[in-house]
Design an enzyme around this catalytic site. Structure first.
Site, PDB file in Angstrom:
ATOM      1  N   SER A   1       0.817  -1.224   0.000  1.00 38.85           N
ATOM      2  CA  SER A   1       0.000   0.000   0.000  1.00 38.85           C
ATOM      3  C   SER A   1       0.845   1.267   0.000  1.00 38.85           C
ATOM      4  O   SER A   1       0.370   2.322  -0.420  1.00 38.85           O
ATOM      5  CB  SER A   1      -0.931   0.018   1.215  1.00 38.85           C
ATOM      6  OG  SER A   1      -1.890  -0.989   1.094  1.00 38.85           O
TER       7      SER A   1
ATOM      8  N   ASP B   1      -8.885  -4.586   2.746  1.00 38.89           N
ATOM      9  CA  ASP B   1      -7.586  -5.261   2.686  1.00 38.89           C
ATOM     10  C   ASP B   1      -7.372  -6.198   3.877  1.00 38.89           C
ATOM     11  O   ASP B   1      -6.911  -7.328   3.714  1.00 38.89           O
ATOM     12  CB  ASP B   1      -6.501  -4.182   2.658  1.00 38.89           C
ATOM     13  CG  ASP B   1      -5.086  -4.746   2.718  1.00 38.89           C
ATOM     14  OD1 ASP B   1      -4.674  -5.392   1.743  1.00 38.89           O
ATOM     15  OD2 ASP B   1      -4.411  -4.539   3.749  1.00 38.89           O
TER      16      ASP B   1
ATOM     17  N   HIS C   1      -6.678 -10.168   3.860  1.00 42.49           N
ATOM     18  CA  HIS C   1      -5.488 -10.793   4.454  1.00 42.49           C
ATOM     19  C   HIS C   1      -5.897 -11.933   5.387  1.00 42.49           C
ATOM     20  O   HIS C   1      -5.208 -12.942   5.474  1.00 42.49           O
ATOM     21  CB  HIS C   1      -4.684  -9.765   5.266  1.00 42.49           C
ATOM     22  CG  HIS C   1      -3.776  -8.907   4.444  1.00 42.49           C
ATOM     23  ND1 HIS C   1      -2.677  -9.400   3.770  1.00 42.49           N
ATOM     24  CD2 HIS C   1      -3.783  -7.573   4.199  1.00 42.49           C
ATOM     25  CE1 HIS C   1      -2.055  -8.404   3.139  1.00 42.49           C
ATOM     26  NE2 HIS C   1      -2.716  -7.277   3.373  1.00 42.49           N
TER      27      HIS C   1
ATOM     28  N   ASP D   1      -5.716   0.352  -4.284  1.00 41.87           N
ATOM     29  CA  ASP D   1      -4.258   0.431  -4.429  1.00 41.87           C
ATOM     30  C   ASP D   1      -3.678  -0.870  -4.982  1.00 41.87           C
ATOM     31  O   ASP D   1      -2.615  -0.886  -5.574  1.00 41.87           O
ATOM     32  CB  ASP D   1      -3.603   0.815  -3.091  1.00 41.87           C
ATOM     33  CG  ASP D   1      -4.104  -0.005  -1.922  1.00 41.87           C
ATOM     34  OD1 ASP D   1      -5.007  -0.849  -2.092  1.00 41.87           O
ATOM     35  OD2 ASP D   1      -3.577   0.192  -0.815  1.00 41.87           O
ATOM     36  N   HIS D   2      -4.414  -1.969  -4.770  1.00 43.91           N
ATOM     37  CA  HIS D   2      -4.001  -3.293  -5.264  1.00 43.91           C
ATOM     38  C   HIS D   2      -5.113  -4.264  -4.902  1.00 43.91           C
ATOM     39  O   HIS D   2      -6.047  -3.906  -4.165  1.00 43.91           O
ATOM     40  CB  HIS D   2      -2.684  -3.744  -4.602  1.00 43.91           C
ATOM     41  CG  HIS D   2      -2.739  -3.655  -3.112  1.00 43.91           C
ATOM     42  ND1 HIS D   2      -3.477  -4.522  -2.328  1.00 43.91           N
ATOM     43  CD2 HIS D   2      -2.201  -2.746  -2.247  1.00 43.91           C
ATOM     44  CE1 HIS D   2      -3.365  -4.170  -1.064  1.00 43.91           C
ATOM     45  NE2 HIS D   2      -2.613  -3.077  -0.979  1.00 43.91           N
TER      46      HIS D   2
HETATM   47 MG    MG Z   1      -4.620   1.394   3.396  1.00 47.15          MG
HETATM   48 ZN    ZN Z   2      -2.572  -5.318   2.584  1.00 49.78          ZN
END
Ligand code: MG
Ligand code: ZN
Length: 346
Positions: A71, A241, A245, A283-284
Site C-alpha cells: 500500500s 484489505d 489478508h 491500491d491493489h
Molecule cells: Mg490502506
Molecule cells: Zn494489505
C-alpha cells in the site's frame, strides 16, 4: 472606456476560471479488486453504487521493485505520480520527495482532508502528507502530519501523537487544530482545522462495532470541507484489505458494504454540486479472491482466496464528474495522479 471594458472582461474571465477549479474526492478501497466488488455486489442484491459512475478504467499496480505492490508504493504512485519501492512513502528512487496531489491542491488554495478507517498514520493516508523510507515508522509519520497543513482528518491512531517514545505531545503542539472526541462534537465543530481520532490505536472491523460509520463520516466531512471550495478529499475503506489478508469473506463483505454506502454519499454530493470529480479505485488486490459459486437470487456468494497477501491483478477505476473521461482506458497507477493534476489544471 474601451480599456475599462477590457479590464472588466478579463477580471470576470479570471474569476470564472478560479471558480471552475473542480473539487476532487478520491476514494480508495484498500485491497479492493474486481472480485471484492463483484462479491459485494452479489451479496447486496446484485447492486452497487459503482454502477452509477460514468467511466471505468484499469490501473496497473506493480511497484518499482515488485510485481506485487504494497500500500505504500501504490499509495505513493496515486498520490504523487511515481513508482517507488515497497514500504516507501513519498520518496522516489533518487531520494527526491515530490509533492503529492494533496499538497499541490493546497498550494492552489484548496482545503484538503483525509478520512480513513485505519490509523491516520497508516500507509495509504500517509502517502498524501508524509515522506519516509518505512511506512512502519508510525511515530515519525504522526510528527509529519502534525507539521503539515491538512485541514480535516479522521482516523484512528491517537496514541502515536500523545503516547510517544520521545515524550512529545503532538496534540498540544498542533495548537491551531480543534480535536473532537466523538461524532457529535465533530458535527458541531466549526473549526477551520479539525482532527477527529476515532480510536486510540487501530479501529476495529465494522462487524465488531467500529463507529462512526464511514458513510456518516463521509457525509459530514464533505459538508464541512465544502464550506470553502475548491477542496480535495481522500476517503479510504482501509479494512477491505485486512479482511482479505484474513481470508475472511464476511470481513471483506461488511467492509465493502460500508465503503459502498460511503461512495453513495460522495456521489450524492457530487451530483448536487455539479463541479466535483469523484474517483473510486484500489491500491491493489488482496487475497487473490475468486468467486467460485453462489446464488444470485439469494444474494449468496462462494469465494476462494489464493493468498494471504496481495496479488498483481489490475484494479478498476471508476470516475464521475468533470474530467471523469480522463480515467477510462488502461494505465499505470501513477497516471491517476497525472489525471487528477490535469483535472485541476484544465
Ligand atoms: Mg490502506
Ligand atoms: Zn494489505
Amino acid at each position: 472606456m474601451k480599456n475599462i471594458f477590457f479590464f472588466l472582461f478579463t477580471s470576470i474571465t479570471f474569476c470564472q476560471t478560479e471558480d471552475k477549479l473542480p473539487n476532487i474526492i478520491l476514494m480508495i478501497g484498500d485491497g479492493m479488486g474486481l472480485s471484492h466488488i463483484s462479491a459485494g455486489m452479489y451479496a447486496n442484491n446484485n447492486s452497487t453504487i459503482l454502477e452509477e459512475f460514468e467511466y471505468v478504467g484499469l490501473s496497473k499496480t506493480h511497484s518499482l521493485n515488485y510485481l506485487v505492490t504494497d500500500s505504500a508504493a501504490s499509495g505513493t504512485a496515486m498520490a504523487s505520480g511515481f513508482k517507488t519501492f515497497n514500504r516507501v512513502v513519498g520518496i522516489d528512487e533518487n531520494n527526491m520527495k515530490p509533492k503529492s496531489i494533496l499538497e499541490i491542491c493546497k498550494e492552489k488554495k484548496y482545503d484538503v482532508g483525509l478520512v480513513v478507517t485505519s490509523e491516520i498514520v497508516h500507509a495509504t493516508p500517509a502517502c498524501f502528507y508524509a515522506k519516509i523510507p518505512s511506512r512502519y515508522d508510525y511515530e515519525d509519520i504522526a510528527l509529519q502530519l502534525s507539521e503539515h497543513n491538512v485541514d480535516l482528518f479522521v482516523g484512528g491512531g491517537k496514541d502515536y501523537f500523545n503516547k510517544r517514545k520521545d515524550k512529545r505531545n503532538l496534540l498540544e503542539e498542533m495548537s491551531n487544530y480543534t480535536f473532537v472526541n466523538n461524532f457529535e462534537e465533530f458535527k458541531n465543530s466549526t473549526s477551520k482545522k479539525i482532527g477527529f481520532f476515532t480510536y486510540p490505536s487501530k479501529p476495529p472491523p465494522k462487524d465488531l462495532g467500529r463507529k462512526p460509520s464511514l458513510d456518516d463520516l463521509t457525509q459530514e466531512s464533505l459538508k464541512k470541507i465544502s464550506q470553502k471550495k475548491p477542496f480535495f478529499m481522500m476517503i479510504e475503506g482501509s479494512q477491505i484489505d485486512w479482511g482479505a489478508h484474513d481470508n475472511s469473506l464476511s470481513y471483506v463483505l461488511s467492509e465493502f458494504k460500508e465503503f459502498d454506502l460511503a461512495i453513495s454519499k460522495a456521489l450524492e454530493f457530487a451530483k448536487a454540486d455539479g463541479n466535483t470529480l469523484v474517483i473510486v479505485t484500489a491500491d491493489h488486490e488482496t487475497g487473490g479472491l475468486s468467486l467460485s459459486g453462489g446464488n444470485v437470487k439469494k444474494s449468496r456468494i462462494k469465494a476462494d482466496f489464493s493468498t494471504g497477501g496481495h496479488s498483481g491483478s489490475m484494479v478498476p477505476v471508476f470516475s464521475y464528474g468533470p474530467n471523469s473521461e480522463l480515467f477510462s482506458g488502461i494505465y499505470e497507477n501513477t497516471a491517476i495522479f497525472d489525471k487528477m493534476l490535469k483535472a485541476i489544471e484544465n
